[in-house]
Design a protein around this motif. Structure first.
Motif, PDB file in Angstrom:
ATOM      1  N   ASN A 109      25.407  37.224  20.533  1.00 12.24           N
ATOM      2  CA  ASN A 109      24.432  36.408  21.274  1.00 12.24           C
ATOM      3  C   ASN A 109      23.801  37.172  22.436  1.00 12.24           C
ATOM      4  OD1 ASN A 109      26.551  36.655  23.058  1.00 12.24           O
ATOM      5  ND2 ASN A 109      26.670  34.474  23.562  1.00 12.24           N
ATOM      6  N   ARG A 153      24.492  30.301  37.159  1.00 12.57           N
ATOM      7  CA  ARG A 153      23.372  31.238  37.262  1.00 12.57           C
ATOM      8  C   ARG A 153      23.897  32.652  37.463  1.00 12.57           C
ATOM      9  NH1 ARG A 153      17.687  29.610  37.074  1.00 12.57           N
ATOM     10  NH2 ARG A 153      17.458  27.675  38.203  1.00 12.57           N
ATOM     11  N   ILE A 179      29.278  33.619  27.560  1.00 15.21           N
ATOM     12  CA  ILE A 179      28.474  32.404  27.755  1.00 15.21           C
ATOM     13  C   ILE A 179      28.155  32.289  29.230  1.00 15.21           C
ATOM     14  CG2 ILE A 179      28.667  29.884  27.867  1.00 15.21           C
ATOM     15  CD1 ILE A 179      29.660  29.792  25.156  1.00 15.21           C
ATOM     16  N   GLU A 180      26.898  31.933  29.512  1.00 18.69           N
ATOM     17  CA  GLU A 180      26.495  31.765  30.911  1.00 18.69           C
ATOM     18  C   GLU A 180      26.982  30.399  31.379  1.00 18.69           C
ATOM     19  OE1 GLU A 180      22.284  31.879  31.498  1.00 18.69           O
ATOM     20  OE2 GLU A 180      22.442  32.187  33.659  1.00 18.69           O
ATOM     21  N   ASN A 228      16.466  26.761  28.354  1.00 17.85           N
ATOM     22  CA  ASN A 228      17.668  25.976  28.054  1.00 17.85           C
ATOM     23  C   ASN A 228      17.978  26.018  26.566  1.00 17.85           C
ATOM     24  OD1 ASN A 228      18.250  25.287  30.673  1.00 17.85           O
ATOM     25  ND2 ASN A 228      17.189  23.316  30.595  1.00 17.85           N
ATOM     26  N   ARG A 248      19.670  29.153  25.949  1.00 17.47           N
ATOM     27  CA  ARG A 248      21.078  29.090  26.367  1.00 17.47           C
ATOM     28  C   ARG A 248      21.914  28.329  25.347  1.00 17.47           C
ATOM     29  NH1 ARG A 248      18.455  28.356  31.309  1.00 17.47           N
ATOM     30  NH2 ARG A 248      18.690  30.228  32.584  1.00 17.47           N
ATOM     31  N   ASP A 249      21.354  27.253  24.822  1.00 16.92           N
ATOM     32  CA  ASP A 249      22.088  26.488  23.809  1.00 16.92           C
ATOM     33  C   ASP A 249      22.385  27.376  22.611  1.00 16.92           C
ATOM     34  OD1 ASP A 249      20.394  23.297  24.355  1.00 16.92           O
ATOM     35  OD2 ASP A 249      22.277  24.092  25.155  1.00 16.92           O
ATOM     36  N   ARG A 269      26.977  22.156  29.934  1.00 17.15           N
ATOM     37  CA  ARG A 269      27.273  21.975  28.513  1.00 17.15           C
ATOM     38  C   ARG A 269      27.926  23.224  27.950  1.00 17.15           C
ATOM     39  NH1 ARG A 269      22.364  19.651  27.506  1.00 17.15           N
ATOM     40  NH2 ARG A 269      21.483  21.596  26.722  1.00 17.15           N
ATOM     41  N   ASN A 270      27.348  24.378  28.302  1.00 14.84           N
ATOM     42  CA  ASN A 270      27.897  25.646  27.819  1.00 14.84           C
ATOM     43  C   ASN A 270      29.285  25.887  28.381  1.00 14.84           C
ATOM     44  OD1 ASN A 270      25.571  26.049  26.454  1.00 14.84           O
ATOM     45  ND2 ASN A 270      24.799  27.732  27.720  1.00 14.84           N
ATOM     46  N   THR A 307      22.362  22.395  31.216  1.00 10.75           N
ATOM     47  CA  THR A 307      22.691  23.236  30.054  1.00 10.75           C
ATOM     48  C   THR A 307      23.900  24.105  30.355  1.00 10.75           C
ATOM     49  OG1 THR A 307      20.352  23.320  29.526  1.00 10.75           O
ATOM     50  CG2 THR A 307      21.758  24.910  28.426  1.00 10.75           C
ATOM     51  N   ASN A 314      16.028  33.977  35.595  1.00  6.74           N
ATOM     52  CA  ASN A 314      16.500  34.238  36.955  1.00  6.74           C
ATOM     53  C   ASN A 314      15.888  35.505  37.538  1.00  6.74           C
ATOM     54  OD1 ASN A 314      18.254  32.070  36.587  1.00  6.74           O
ATOM     55  ND2 ASN A 314      19.828  33.404  35.737  1.00  6.74           N
ATOM     56  N   ARG A 351       6.617  17.560  34.332  1.00  9.85           N
ATOM     57  CA  ARG A 351       6.713  18.668  35.261  1.00  9.85           C
ATOM     58  C   ARG A 351       6.381  19.985  34.564  1.00  9.85           C
ATOM     59  NH1 ARG A 351      11.517  19.834  36.537  1.00  9.85           N
ATOM     60  NH2 ARG A 351      10.938  20.985  38.381  1.00  9.85           N
ATOM     61  N   SER A 378      17.917  21.009  35.945  1.00 13.95           N
ATOM     62  CA  SER A 378      17.638  21.125  34.513  1.00 13.95           C
ATOM     63  C   SER A 378      18.461  22.251  33.898  1.00 13.95           C
ATOM     64  CB  SER A 378      16.139  21.372  34.325  1.00 13.95           C
ATOM     65  OG  SER A 378      15.876  21.721  33.007  1.00 13.95           O
ATOM     66  N   VAL A 379      18.492  23.392  34.594  1.00 16.14           N
ATOM     67  CA  VAL A 379      19.243  24.535  34.076  1.00 16.14           C
ATOM     68  C   VAL A 379      20.736  24.238  34.128  1.00 16.14           C
ATOM     69  CG1 VAL A 379      19.851  26.940  34.539  1.00 16.14           C
ATOM     70  CG2 VAL A 379      17.476  26.216  34.704  1.00 16.14           C
ATOM     71  N   ALA A 421      25.195  29.860  23.145  1.00 14.58           N
ATOM     72  CA  ALA A 421      26.558  29.322  23.059  1.00 14.58           C
ATOM     73  C   ALA A 421      27.006  29.162  21.608  1.00 14.58           C
ATOM     74  CB  ALA A 421      26.631  27.975  23.773  1.00 14.58           C
ATOM     75  N   ASN A 476      11.739  25.594  31.802  1.00 13.38           N
ATOM     76  CA  ASN A 476      13.157  25.194  31.764  1.00 13.38           C
ATOM     77  C   ASN A 476      13.596  24.856  30.344  1.00 13.38           C
ATOM     78  OD1 ASN A 476      13.294  25.464  34.517  1.00 13.38           O
ATOM     79  ND2 ASN A 476      12.918  23.299  34.927  1.00 13.38           N
ATOM     80  N   VAL A 488      31.671  23.995  26.357  1.00 14.67           N
ATOM     81  CA  VAL A 488      31.910  24.694  25.070  1.00 14.67           C
ATOM     82  C   VAL A 488      32.869  25.855  25.294  1.00 14.67           C
ATOM     83  CG1 VAL A 488      30.825  26.215  23.375  1.00 14.67           C
ATOM     84  CG2 VAL A 488      29.734  24.050  23.978  1.00 14.67           C
ATOM     85  N   LEU A 528      21.323  35.953  25.607  1.00 14.42           N
ATOM     86  CA  LEU A 528      21.729  36.028  27.013  1.00 14.42           C
ATOM     87  C   LEU A 528      20.706  36.801  27.829  1.00 14.42           C
ATOM     88  CD1 LEU A 528      25.569  36.701  26.655  1.00 14.42           C
ATOM     89  CD2 LEU A 528      24.465  34.591  27.404  1.00 14.42           C
ATOM     90  N   LYS A 562      14.973  20.316  41.181  1.00 16.12           N
ATOM     91  CA  LYS A 562      14.934  19.737  39.835  1.00 16.12           C
ATOM     92  C   LYS A 562      14.996  20.831  38.776  1.00 16.12           C
ATOM     93  CE  LYS A 562      12.762  15.342  40.802  1.00 16.12           C
ATOM     94  NZ  LYS A 562      11.605  14.463  40.669  1.00 16.12           N
ATOM     95  N   ASP A 563      14.377  21.981  39.052  1.00 22.03           N
ATOM     96  CA  ASP A 563      14.498  23.114  38.115  1.00 22.03           C
ATOM     97  C   ASP A 563      15.965  23.511  37.998  1.00 22.03           C
ATOM     98  OD1 ASP A 563      11.405  24.876  39.017  1.00 22.03           O
ATOM     99  OD2 ASP A 563      11.825  23.336  37.523  1.00 22.03           O
ATOM    100  N   ASN A 611       9.661  30.284  37.436  1.00 22.77           N
ATOM    101  CA  ASN A 611       9.676  28.925  37.987  1.00 22.77           C
ATOM    102  C   ASN A 611       9.117  28.895  39.408  1.00 22.77           C
ATOM    103  OD1 ASN A 611      12.216  28.591  35.918  1.00 22.77           O
ATOM    104  ND2 ASN A 611      11.121  26.689  36.270  1.00 22.77           N
TER     105      ASN A 611
END
Lengths: 299, 509
Positions: free
Chosen positions: B368, A166, A162-163, B117, B120-121, A66-67, A63, B379, B107, A59-60, B124, B113, A70, B372, A55-56, B430
């Motif tokens: 950015n 991972r 952009i990432e 996130n 990360r948004d 989405r990136n 995003t 990680n 959670r 979640s990542v 971008a 997270n 973009v 990053l 689930k972690d 995490n």
């Protein structure tokens, strides 16, 4: 010798059996309500740790997806810029070839110069294209124009990454210094200067300038092709990342469901079973409790 | 045999039957009294005397009400009561910890997270002011969530100490009662009375005490039950007893400063007892607090500490939209202890989002790289496998604490150690949270199983005890019939003796 049973034992025993049956029923009901067999870590510690990690990841990845989208749009738009510039350069090249000799009249040459000027202005405008609140070829200095009317570069060489997965970052901008100005590129050329050379030759009726612009424009076309190829490579990288995400989404969702979700049919069958057991326990208890030998003995 | 003997024998029979019937009534009345041992009438015949050829006496007497009781079973119950008490205390309280950290609706991992996130948004679209505000909100939410979880876990910690105090209070009540019962039993025995009810009460008190702590029960030659807490001292000796007390003490091992310790107060000394509590409810509470809860809180604090420290380290290198650099995103933590509790975004950030650094260069809205680098921290293997290795040394504290003594605070309001622990990478933030919660879950699972096992054993032993000592109404009904018949028969014999006597008198007349 038969075991002696006290009166309190009969009541306590019945009570304990009913409680046990109810406890089981409540557990099954919880599974039914949540449709999950893994509700808390202690239900299945190994499974919970696995599901939690997945689930972690999910979640990542949401995003990152989405990136990646973009990044894909930015690169696609940038590719469009270079396509437009390429087309303009192709036309300019054609004009240069046509005007290479001294055969055309001055009037005609001036008409061609006018078209070349339009091409030049169009290229500058295209190079200053903005997308998502950003001048795409400006590097980090993305709020103003990248090139002024004279073709001077006002941005910088900043690479915006952009990432998309991972640890995987993809640059989403193309360095205008390399692609347009030819700096740091072996055999590179300044695309804008190439156009200006043609323009000068046409506007000042200087055949030498026109002739020398041919080679520059040819190199500029190659440079644009290289830039577009680079964008294509990056977009493939993004496509691969998106495909990996999609695969992972599917597999991980399946694995999470396998560990976490209750089998609906089994749950309903367990509910029915637990209810039957509870009814049987209550019925047995009633028989035991209603039977009063004490009264019968004393009459 | 004289006629009077017949009357006397009949009277004895009536009296004996009456007492036996009374005993049956007593048993019936106490059918549902927990811990009551049924009593059996011990009836014996009276020896006849032969004097100068004449037979005198004989008859029956009610010797005593015999308490039907198995001392070996009682010892087993006491033995198992400790395990049951400990399992009960652990299972229930660990479940509470698990409900907080393992809550599926919220959670704990999502705290980390959601923050990364939002980074990360922003990476971008670093030009977007809305996304800076979004990042600040995410950082604030992370801080609030860490604080809330810490607060809830700390609440359980305080509650465990409160439970410890309450249980110690109850232990003291029980030891006082046991000492009184010892004295009363001694007095009753001296008066040749059968203190069966007192013995039952005393057994119940000892059982309850055994469930609370791992006492050794010794019965002396005077039938006094004495309790010893091994390695610490005497709790009850005859009619005397010593109290336990709770004091807040400095940190030791996994125990944090200001938590409760149990002491035995004797006229000679005050002896620490906590480390000798190996089983029972008191031990269970201490074990949950020190072996499960404190490591969980420490794990949470460590993750919060490392998150704020590493994010700040990167953020300081960046330049905000206002062109300034060297600023933190979070308030810099002072140490691992209570890092989650004190976690907050840097002052002024909320009102000035341009303080958020996205890149290194000034006047470079699309830079950015800082975002990053911050996102990469999610990680990165920042923490070792065993977070306990990171626990920073506690500041030295002398003497006792009062009940509400807070940890030492510096001028910023941070508590805890001043040294920054060294961190080596084997797990990400995490992973550390997942493993911390997994450990709680694993322990909860084990304790649930242990409790079920102990409940089963206790149930079995209780059933055995009931089958030996419990009242059976059917049995008592038969006893009533039996002694009622005997009563009637004795009355009949007396009536027959009286008629004989009357006949003699009539002859004399």
């Amino acid at each position: 010798m038969p075991t002696r049973v006290s009166t309190a034992q009969i009541f306590d025993g019945t009570h304990a059996h009913i409680l046990k049956a109810r406890d089981q029923q409540v557990t099954t009901a919880e599974q039914s309500a949540t449709q999950k067999k893994l509700v808390r870590p202690s239900d299945n510690v190994g499974g919970w740790v696995k599901v939690n990690s997945l689930k972690d990841d999910q979640s990542v990845r949401e995003t990152l997806n989405r990136n990646a989208a973009v990044a894909s749009h930015v690169l696609s738009t940038t590719e469009g810029i270079f396509e437009n510039v390429f087309n303009s350069l192709t036309r300019a090249y054609e004009l240069a070839i046509a005007q290479a000799g001294n055969s055309d009249s001055l009037q005609n040459r001036q008409m061609v110069a006018s078209e070349a000027r339009e091409l030049y202005n169009g290229v500058i405008q295209t190079l200053n294209t903005r997308f998502a609140n950003r001048t795409l070829l400006g590097g980090f200095k993305s709020q103003g124009i990248a090139f002024d009317e004279e073709g001077n570069f006002l941005g910088d060489s900043g690479q915006i990454e952009i990432e998309v997965d991972r640890g995987l970052k993809i640059p989403i901008n193309i360095s205008a210094e390399q692609a347009v100005l030819g700096r740091g590129v072996l055999g590179g050329t300044n695309v804008i200067e190439a156009l200006k050379t043609l323009l000068t030759g046409l506007e000042e009726n200087n055949t030498e300038f026109v002739n020398s612009s041919i080679d520059l424009l040819r190199k500029s076309l190659e440079q644009m092709t290289t830039a577009r190829a680079e964008i294509g490579g990056r977009m493939n990288g993004i496509k691969d990342a998106l495909a990996r995400h999609s695969l992972k989404d599917e597999h991980e969702a399946g694995l999470i469901s396998e560990i976490e979700d209750a089998d609906a049919i089994k749950v309903f069958s367990d509910l029915a079973r637990d209810q039957t057991i509870l009814n049987a326990v209550i019925s047995t208890g009633q028989k035991l409790l209603n039977d009063q030998p004490f009264e019968k003995i004393l009459g | 045999m004289a006629i009077s003997n017949i009357l006397e024998t009949g009277r004895q029979g009536l009296e004996t039957s009456r007492q036996a019937l009374q005993l049956a009534a007593q048993n019936i009345a106490n059918t549902n009294t927990p811990g009551y041992s049924r009593q059996k009438a011990v009836i014996e015949s009276v020896e006849q005397e032969v004097t100068r050829g004449a037979v005198r006496g004989g008859g029956v007497r009610f010797r005593e009400p015999l308490r039907v009781h198995d001392e070996f079973l009682e010892k087993q119950l006491i033995e198992e009561a400790r395990g049951y008490g400990g399992a009960m205390a652990r299972a229930g309280n660990i479940r509470r910890v698990q409900d907080i950290v393992g809550n599926e609706a919220f959670r704990v991992g999502d705290i980390v997270n959601n923050f990364f996130n939002s980074v990360r948004d922003l990476s971008a679209n670093p030009e977007e002011p809305t996304l800076r505000v979004n990042l600040i909100n995410a950082a604030k939410q992370a801080s609030t969530n860490f604080q809330e979880i810490h607060r809830q876990l700390d609440g359980i910690r305080k509650d465990l100490d409160f439970q410890l105090e309450t249980q110690v209070g109850r232990v003291n009540e029980l030891t006082t009662e046991l000492a009184d019962l010892n004295a009363n039993i001694s007095r009753a025995t001296a008066l040749r009375a059968a203190p069966n009810e007192l013995l039952d009460k005393r057994d119940a008190v000892v059982r309850e005490l055994a469930q609370k702590l791992n006492v050794q029960v010794l019965t002396d030659q005077f039938n006094q039950k004495n309790l010893i807490l091994e390695g610490v001292g005497v709790l009850v000796a005859g009619s005397e007893h010593n109290d336990l007390t709770v004091m807040r003490t400095p940190a030791e091992g996994e125990k944090v400063a200001g938590s409760a310790d149990v002491f035995l107060k004797t006229p000679q000394a005050l002896s620490k007892a906590t480390h000798r509590l190996t089983d029972g409810e008191l031990a269970g509470l201490v074990q949950v607090r020190d072996q499960v809860l404190n490591p969980a809180i420490n794990g949470l604090d460590t993750v919060a500490f490392e998150l704020t420290r590493t994010v700040n380290e990167v953020h300081r290198q960046g330049t905000g939209a206002d062109g300034l650099s060297g600023r933190n995103l979070f308030r810099e933590p002072n140490g691992v202890q209570d890092a989650a509790y004190f976690m907050e975004i840097e002052e002024g950030l909320e009102s000035n989002p341009s303080m958020v650094a996205t890149g290194f260069q000034a006047d470079s809205p699309s830079d950015n790289r800082i975002c990053l680098d911050i996102a990469d921290l999610q990680n990165a293997k920042l923490l070792p496998h065993n977070l306990r290795d990171l626990k920073a040394p506690e500041p030295p504290v002398s003497g006792e604490y009062s009940d509400d003594t807070p940890a030492e605070e510096n001028e910023l309001g941070w508590g805890g150690a001043s040294t920054t622990p060294s961190l080596e990478g084997q797990q990400t933030l995490n992973e550390a949270l997942t493993n911390m919660i997994g450990e709680v879950g694993s322990r909860a699972h084990f304790e649930d199983e242990e409790l079920r096992h102990q409940e089963s054993i206790m149930q079995q032993l209780t059933n055995y005890r009931e089958s030996v000592s419990g009242v059976s109404l059917e049995e008592e009904a038969l006893n009533i019939m039996q002694f009622q018949t005997t009563f009637n028969a004795s009355a009949r014999a007396m009536k027959m003796g009286s008629e004989l006597f009357q006949t003699i008198l009539d002859i004399a007349d």
